[in-house]
Design an enzyme around this catalytic site. Structure first.
Site, PDB file in Angstrom:
ATOM      1  CG  HIS A   1      -1.892   0.892   0.722  1.00 45.99           C
ATOM      2  ND1 HIS A   1      -1.779   2.063   1.129  1.00 45.99           N
ATOM      3  CD2 HIS A   1      -3.220   0.544   0.877  1.00 45.99           C
ATOM      4  CE1 HIS A   1      -3.015   2.799   1.135  1.00 45.99           C
ATOM      5  NE2 HIS A   1      -4.131   2.036   0.926  1.00 45.99           N
TER       6      HIS A   1
ATOM      7  CG  ASP B   1      -8.802  -4.313  -3.742  1.00 44.38           C
ATOM      8  OD1 ASP B   1      -9.594  -3.709  -4.101  1.00 44.38           O
ATOM      9  OD2 ASP B   1      -7.485  -3.905  -4.567  1.00 44.38           O
TER      10      ASP B   1
HETATM   11  N1  AMX Z   1       4.238  -7.089  -5.499  1.00 43.97           N
HETATM   12  C1  AMX Z   1       5.490  -6.948  -5.619  1.00 43.97           C
HETATM   13  N2  AMX Z   1       5.856  -6.161  -5.319  1.00 43.97           N
HETATM   14  C2  AMX Z   1       5.703  -4.729  -4.293  1.00 43.97           C
HETATM   15  C3  AMX Z   1       4.289  -5.223  -3.818  1.00 43.97           C
HETATM   16  C4  AMX Z   1       3.618  -6.399  -4.485  1.00 43.97           C
HETATM   17  N3  AMX Z   1       2.561  -6.347  -3.696  1.00 43.97           N
HETATM   18  N4  AMX Z   1       3.802  -3.707  -3.578  1.00 43.97           N
HETATM   19  C5  AMX Z   1       4.539  -2.718  -3.744  1.00 43.97           C
HETATM   20  N5  AMX Z   1       5.828  -3.317  -4.257  1.00 43.97           N
HETATM   21  C6  AMX Z   1       7.308  -3.070  -5.007  1.00 43.97           C
HETATM   22  C7  AMX Z   1       6.997  -1.325  -5.569  1.00 43.97           C
HETATM   23  O1  AMX Z   1       6.872  -2.039  -7.479  1.00 43.97           O
HETATM   24  C8  AMX Z   1       8.054  -1.108  -5.766  1.00 43.97           C
HETATM   25  O2  AMX Z   1       9.397  -1.426  -6.732  1.00 43.97           O
HETATM   26  P1  AMX Z   1      10.542  -0.791  -7.469  1.00 43.97           P
HETATM   27  O3  AMX Z   1      10.746   0.369  -7.098  1.00 43.97           O
HETATM   28  O4  AMX Z   1      10.853  -1.585  -8.124  1.00 43.97           O
HETATM   29  O5  AMX Z   1       8.724  -0.001  -8.807  1.00 43.97           O
HETATM   30  C9  AMX Z   1       8.541  -1.398  -4.538  1.00 43.97           C
HETATM   31  O6  AMX Z   1       7.678  -2.244  -4.233  1.00 43.97           O
HETATM   32  C10 AMX Z   1       8.259  -0.577  -3.540  1.00 43.97           C
HETATM   33  O7  AMX Z   1       6.583   0.481  -3.305  1.00 43.97           O
HETATM   34  P2  AMX Z   1       6.232   0.842  -2.489  1.00 43.97           P
HETATM   35  O8  AMX Z   1       6.979   2.627  -1.994  1.00 43.97           O
HETATM   36  O9  AMX Z   1       6.190  -0.042  -1.192  1.00 43.97           O
HETATM   37  O10 AMX Z   1       4.470   1.035  -3.145  1.00 43.97           O
HETATM   38  P3  AMX Z   1       4.194   2.541  -4.226  1.00 43.97           P
HETATM   39  O11 AMX Z   1       3.249   3.056  -2.929  1.00 43.97           O
HETATM   40  O12 AMX Z   1       5.038   2.283  -4.967  1.00 43.97           O
HETATM   41  O13 AMX Z   1       3.203   1.676  -4.801  1.00 43.97           O
HETATM   42  C11 AMX Z   1       0.826  -0.391  -4.605  1.00 43.97           C
HETATM   43  C12 AMX Z   1       1.392   1.073  -3.978  1.00 43.97           C
HETATM   44  C13 AMX Z   1      -0.509  -0.540  -3.841  1.00 43.97           C
HETATM   45  C14 AMX Z   1       0.595   0.273  -5.827  1.00 43.97           C
HETATM   46  C15 AMX Z   1       1.864  -1.369  -4.640  1.00 43.97           C
HETATM   47  O14 AMX Z   1       2.365  -1.944  -3.284  1.00 43.97           O
HETATM   48  C16 AMX Z   1       1.274  -2.243  -5.395  1.00 43.97           C
HETATM   49  O15 AMX Z   1       1.331  -2.025  -6.923  1.00 43.97           O
HETATM   50  N6  AMX Z   1       0.830  -3.356  -5.218  1.00 43.97           N
HETATM   51  C17 AMX Z   1      -0.466  -4.859  -5.230  1.00 43.97           C
HETATM   52  C18 AMX Z   1      -1.063  -4.041  -6.446  1.00 43.97           C
HETATM   53  C19 AMX Z   1      -2.504  -3.598  -5.487  1.00 43.97           C
HETATM   54  O16 AMX Z   1      -2.570  -4.435  -4.934  1.00 43.97           O
HETATM   55  N7  AMX Z   1      -2.947  -2.422  -5.623  1.00 43.97           N
HETATM   56  C20 AMX Z   1      -4.306  -2.515  -4.581  1.00 43.97           C
HETATM   57  C21 AMX Z   1      -3.773  -1.183  -3.541  1.00 43.97           C
HETATM   58  C22 AMX Z   1      -4.993  -0.827  -3.055  1.00 43.97           C
HETATM   59  C23 AMX Z   1      -6.078  -0.257  -4.059  1.00 43.97           C
HETATM   60  O17 AMX Z   1      -5.814   1.007  -4.685  1.00 43.97           O
HETATM   61  N8  AMX Z   1      -7.324  -0.489  -4.152  1.00 43.97           N
END
Ligand code: AMX
Length: 424
Positions: free
Chosen positions: A308, A363
């Site tokens: 998140h 989710d």
């Molecule tokens: N699986 C794999 N890698 C993940 C991850 C996951 N569930 N969550 C974060 N990471 C990765 C990011 O892709 C990022 O990688 P990068 O440096 O190579 O780009 C790194 O970890 C750092 O990310 P972060 O600062 O922890 O997260 P963020 O704020 O950039 O993104 C979110 C947040 C939700 C988009 C991300 O955790 C994600 O893509 N989760 C999976 C999709 C998801 O569940 N989305 C729903 C969110 C809730 C909603 O809005 N409904």
């Protein structure tokens, strides 16, 4: 209307309070912005106001001072009243709001014609957003603006438009479900049912135990709002700040919710869970699941439903869904995988060390519950999320127009200017 009366009584005091606050403290700093934040989606930059809800990273969603875990059993209508006014409705106020929803739930015939004319393989989110946009001509806000209403009056037609949209949304969403997935003719709303139960009724899913209405209420309550900076809330707020009406703004916000990193994650999450079920011919072992999670990460994909932008704990909304699943479907294999994923994936993400939050978000489990009730059409899941999240977006717009907030216009800079600013 009692909701309108309550807002009318509150608004002058709120305006005075904020005006005095800005006069006394307007030049004080609440945030700074680093180069990394400017390039990093403004994560953590405190530059917006949202009074309907907040999401402390270590607590999760709090709606107007009430943690979501404490109000998960409330009706979605009660939550909308709370979002708008800061107070849960009393019996008369709730009945009055439900009366408003019932009176406004009829969907104009042209909406169905437009939806029927869309390509059969349109994504349900594209259909929902089109349905909302096509009703823009009904906007009382735009009509009032065209007639020259005063700025202090903006919130009233914004509330009217919001109620019109919210009242119609379950009807549109359920009708669309039946149309898009060949489930037979639309089912007429029952005006004596509450908002969530009515939605469940109009979907027409098999519900032998009679618990689907409970799930719908829970679903609509849990997804209602998540402060102001998430993509959908922010997009909606930004569009409405140009004094575009609620139809334009809600449609814009939901277009953002349709993204896989935001609301679409629930469809992707269940797909991931089902993939494990298929691959391992049932509930996988811990070891199989751990390996599958690693394979997903190694292929460059995210594990949907985990991580998140703000939260740093297990999302309390996930916890509420988990409790519902344990109560109503503890032996369902898909739900069992969701529970297992919760045991395994946080460890895998922690070991990988990239995600700042290795815990499940809202989710991670909701799709499995819908699947249990025979709603197997994943592309529809974000529509359910949308019906709920429209409450948050609408309440935020009502508050913003009540407070007279201006058009949103942050400053952007070209890379060469930023480099010069920091001496790079
Ligand atoms: N699986 C794999 N890698 C993940 C991850 C996951 N569930 N969550 C974060 N990471 C990765 C990011 O892709 C990022 O990688 P990068 O440096 O190579 O780009 C790194 O970890 C750092 O990310 P972060 O600062 O922890 O997260 P963020 O704020 O950039 O993104 C979110 C947040 C939700 C988009 C991300 O955790 C994600 O893509 N989760 C999976 C999709 C998801 O569940 N989305 C729903 C969110 C809730 C909603 O809005 N409904």
């Amino acid at each position: 209307m009692l909701l309108k009366d309550k807002l009318a009584a509150q608004i002058p005091g709120l305006r005075e309070d904020i005006s005095n606050f800005i006069k006394a403290h307007g030049d004080k700093e609440i945030s700074k912005v680093t180069v990394a934040q400017a390039y990093g989606g403004m994560r953590g930059v405190k530059g917006m106001v949202c009074d309907t809800s907040e999401v402390p990273p270590d607590k999760g969603l709090i709606i107007r001072e009430l943690p979501i875990g404490d109000i998960a059993e409330k009706l979605p209508e009660e939550i909308f009243f709370l979002l708008c006014t800061g107070e849960l409705p009393n019996k008369a106020e709730l009945a009055d709001l439900q009366k408003e929803f019932a009176a406004r739930c009829e969907v104009p015939a042209y909406v169905w014609k437009v939806l029927e004319a869309m390509p059969k393989d349109s994504h349900p989110m594209a259909m929902l957003d089109t349905a909302i946009l096509v009703m823009e001509k009904e906007s009382k806000f735009r009509a009032g603006y065209d007639k020259g209403m005063k700025k202090t009056e903006y919130w009233e037609p914004m509330l009217e438009d919001s109620l019109d949209i919210l009242a119609k949304l379950p009807n549109i969403a359920a009708g669309m479900y039946r149309m898009r997935f060949n489930k037979g003719p639309r089912i007429a709303p029952k005006k004596d049912l509450d908002w969530g139960a009515n939605y469940a009724h109009m979907l027409g899913l098999a519900d032998p135990k009679g618990t689907l209405a409970d799930l719908m209420r829970l679903y609509l309550t849990l997804h209602s709002d998540h402060e102001g900076g998430n993509v959908s809330a922010h997009a909606c707020h930004c569009v409405a700040s140009a004094l575009s009406d609620a139809y334009y703004a809600v449609s814009a916000g939901l277009n953002g919710l349709a993204g896989p990193l935001h609301g679409l994650a629930n469809q992707e999450c269940l797909a991931w869970v089902l993939e494990t079920h298929k691959k391992f011919g049932g509930v996988p072992s811990d070891e199989d699941l751990r390996k599958f999670a690693w394979d997903t990460l190694k292929s460059g994909k995210v594990i949907p439903g985990y991580g998140h932008a703000v939260l740093r704990i297990t999302d309390p909304r996930f916890t509420a869904f988990l409790a519902f699943g344990k109560k109503h479907m503890s032996d369902d294999p898909i739900f069992t995988i969701v529970r297992k994923v919760f045991e395994i994936v946080p460890g895998v993400l922690t070991e990988q060390g990239k995600a700042k939050d290795p815990w499940p978000n809202v989710d991670a489990g909701s799709g499995a519950l819908l699947y249990h009730y025979g709603m197997t059409e994943f592309p529809y899941y974000t529509v359910l999320f949308s019906v709920s999240r429209a409450m948050g977006m609408c309440s935020q717009m009502v508050v913003s127009r009540a407070m007279g907030y201006p058009i949103e216009r942050p400053k952007s800079l070209p890379t060469k200017v930023i480099k010069k600013m920091v001496g790079a």
